[in-house]
Design an enzyme around this catalytic site. Structure first.
Site, mmCIF file in Angstrom:
data_model
loop_
_atom_site.group_PDB
_atom_site.id
_atom_site.type_symbol
_atom_site.label_atom_id
_atom_site.label_comp_id
_atom_site.label_asym_id
_atom_site.label_seq_id
_atom_site.Cartn_x
_atom_site.Cartn_y
_atom_site.Cartn_z
ATOM 1 N N LYS A 63 102.879 62.567 59.296
ATOM 2 C CA LYS A 63 102.675 63.156 60.505
ATOM 3 C C LYS A 63 104.268 62.780 61.236
ATOM 4 O O LYS A 63 104.832 63.761 61.739
ATOM 5 C CB LYS A 63 101.651 62.672 61.325
ATOM 6 C CG LYS A 63 100.245 62.882 61.059
ATOM 7 C CD LYS A 63 99.078 62.463 61.917
ATOM 8 C CE LYS A 63 99.028 61.042 62.358
ATOM 9 N NZ LYS A 63 98.482 60.251 61.175
ATOM 10 N N ARG A 110 92.827 61.377 68.791
ATOM 11 C CA ARG A 110 92.198 60.444 67.514
ATOM 12 C C ARG A 110 90.591 60.325 67.177
ATOM 13 O O ARG A 110 90.324 59.767 66.383
ATOM 14 C CB ARG A 110 92.622 58.909 67.519
ATOM 15 C CG ARG A 110 94.038 58.713 67.388
ATOM 16 C CD ARG A 110 94.163 58.733 65.959
ATOM 17 N NE ARG A 110 94.780 57.697 65.200
ATOM 18 C CZ ARG A 110 96.262 57.254 65.043
ATOM 19 N NH1 ARG A 110 96.949 58.065 65.962
ATOM 20 N NH2 ARG A 110 96.722 56.283 64.611
ATOM 21 N N ARG A 140 106.889 52.359 53.701
ATOM 22 C CA ARG A 140 107.349 52.953 54.900
ATOM 23 C C ARG A 140 108.115 51.955 55.483
ATOM 24 O O ARG A 140 107.977 50.946 55.693
ATOM 25 C CB ARG A 140 106.170 53.255 55.868
ATOM 26 C CG ARG A 140 106.428 53.818 57.036
ATOM 27 C CD ARG A 140 105.642 54.823 57.501
ATOM 28 N NE ARG A 140 104.328 54.130 58.003
ATOM 29 C CZ ARG A 140 103.318 54.629 58.675
ATOM 30 N NH1 ARG A 140 103.593 55.920 59.082
ATOM 31 N NH2 ARG A 140 102.281 54.125 59.221
ATOM 32 N N ARG A 187 106.269 48.167 59.594
ATOM 33 C CA ARG A 187 105.194 47.885 60.663
ATOM 34 C C ARG A 187 104.390 46.603 60.489
ATOM 35 O O ARG A 187 103.666 46.968 59.115
ATOM 36 C CB ARG A 187 104.493 49.170 60.920
ATOM 37 C CG ARG A 187 105.213 49.935 61.845
ATOM 38 C CD ARG A 187 104.743 51.622 61.788
ATOM 39 N NE ARG A 187 103.569 51.601 62.084
ATOM 40 C CZ ARG A 187 102.776 52.553 62.355
ATOM 41 N NH1 ARG A 187 103.293 53.638 62.428
ATOM 42 N NH2 ARG A 187 101.186 52.738 62.655
ATOM 43 N N ARG A 205 92.679 51.039 58.804
ATOM 44 C CA ARG A 205 93.026 52.189 59.568
ATOM 45 C C ARG A 205 92.775 53.544 58.983
ATOM 46 O O ARG A 205 92.318 54.270 59.502
ATOM 47 C CB ARG A 205 94.595 52.291 59.704
ATOM 48 C CG ARG A 205 95.138 51.105 60.470
ATOM 49 C CD ARG A 205 96.771 50.950 60.451
ATOM 50 N NE ARG A 205 97.181 52.187 60.893
ATOM 51 C CZ ARG A 205 98.576 52.394 60.311
ATOM 52 N NH1 ARG A 205 99.170 51.564 59.601
ATOM 53 N NH2 ARG A 205 99.202 53.392 60.975
HETATM 54 P P1 AMP Z 1 100.249 55.509 64.563
HETATM 55 O O1 AMP Z 1 101.700 55.276 64.725
HETATM 56 O O2 AMP Z 1 99.878 57.048 65.130
HETATM 57 O O3 AMP Z 1 99.505 55.386 63.365
HETATM 58 O O4 AMP Z 1 99.326 54.533 65.541
HETATM 59 C C1 AMP Z 1 99.392 53.093 65.495
HETATM 60 C C2 AMP Z 1 98.375 52.360 66.259
HETATM 61 O O5 AMP Z 1 98.364 52.941 67.633
HETATM 62 C C3 AMP Z 1 96.917 52.762 65.975
HETATM 63 O O6 AMP Z 1 96.351 52.216 64.769
HETATM 64 C C4 AMP Z 1 96.098 52.422 67.133
HETATM 65 O O7 AMP Z 1 95.904 51.243 67.215
HETATM 66 C C5 AMP Z 1 97.268 53.121 68.217
HETATM 67 N N1 AMP Z 1 96.870 54.335 68.578
HETATM 68 C C6 AMP Z 1 97.888 55.430 68.479
HETATM 69 N N2 AMP Z 1 97.594 56.447 69.062
HETATM 70 C C7 AMP Z 1 96.374 56.297 69.313
HETATM 71 C C8 AMP Z 1 95.411 57.235 70.154
HETATM 72 N N3 AMP Z 1 95.387 58.491 70.332
HETATM 73 N N4 AMP Z 1 94.096 56.580 70.491
HETATM 74 C C9 AMP Z 1 93.899 55.301 70.287
HETATM 75 N N5 AMP Z 1 94.698 54.452 69.539
HETATM 76 C C10 AMP Z 1 95.917 54.992 69.316
#
Ligand code: AMP
Length: 210
Positions: free
Chosen positions: A13, A88, A123, A156, A167
């Site tokens: 994404k 999400r 990554r 990360r 996740r």
């Molecule tokens: P990402 O970089 O999109 O994979 O997000 C990393 C982490 O950020 C996720 O595992 C959640 O802990 C938090 N996060 C990001 N976007 C959201 C969202 N829309 N709702 C809840 N938690 C989020």
């Protein structure tokens, strides 16, 4: 044009959002990047979300909604934006509708779990601007250095194998239901994510008629 990118963690994404941002000239709103930035800066928000983020759990809906609401109100979003990582779950999708924010296309980037787990180990993410790279599939021009801002790249903490599996569970339990939600609204566009970055990008542009 307002776009949503859906997909498991590591489906691509972030990478596709960067390409689309360049091609369409609209900004990306990555809730994950904004939350990581808050953690780096040690703000109150950053301290509040650290436990959830480090453990691969979703941050509470109201916290994320506040961030999205103020970001989409910025002038650079007037012509459209790409949402990467929001919504999400169904509750977040409904909040977006309640805010009166229209969605043109929801692009689901589809990648099997086994490939996701293999991908995540390679990554690397920029410690400053959040841009995403992969040691094999999308390497930076200079090793461990961001192509865009020159800062150092790092893995990360939530890309550790056990956290990746958690996740993925969260994705299947909470996020995947959004496909049916947006399918019913006639907005869902499915794209094969297990192909080259360029081919996936071409497929997305075709799906959205750009
Ligand atoms: P990402 O970089 O999109 O994979 O997000 C990393 C982490 O950020 C996720 O595992 C959640 O802990 C938090 N996060 C990001 N976007 C959201 C969202 N829309 N709702 C809840 N938690 C989020």
């Amino acid at each position: 044009m307002n776009l949503i990118l859906l997909g498991a963690p590591g489906a691509g994404k972030g990478t596709q959002a960067e390409l689309l941002m360049e091609k369409l000239g609209i900004p990306t709103i990555s809730t994950g990047n904004m939350l990581r930035e808050a953690m780096r800066e040690g703000t109150e928000l950053g301290r509040k979300v650290k436990h959830h983020m480090d453990n691969g759990l979703l941050v509470p809906d109201d916290v994320v909604l506040d961030i999205v609401r103020s970001r989409v109100a910025q002038p650079d979003c007037a012509r459209g934006f790409i949402l990467d990582g929001y919504p999400r779950n169904i509750h977040q999708a409904k909040s977006l509708m309640e805010l009166g924010i229209p969605v043109d296309h929801v692009i689901s980037i589809e990648v099997p779990d086994a490939i996701i787990e293999a991908r995540m180990s390679g990554r690397r993410v920029c410690t400053k601007c959040g841009a995403s790279f992969h040691v094999e599939a999308n390497p930076p021009k200079v090793p461990d250095t961001c192509d865009f801002c020159g800062a150092e790249l790092a893995q990360r903490p939530d890309d550790a194998p056990e956290t990746v599996r958690r996740r993925l569970r969260v994705y299947h339990q909470e996020t995947e239901a959004l496909k049916e939600f947006y399918q019913t609204l006639g907005k869902l566009r499915r794209v094969e994510g297990n192909q080259s970055i360029e081919d996936a990008n071409r497929a997305i542009l075709k799906e959205i008629g750009a």
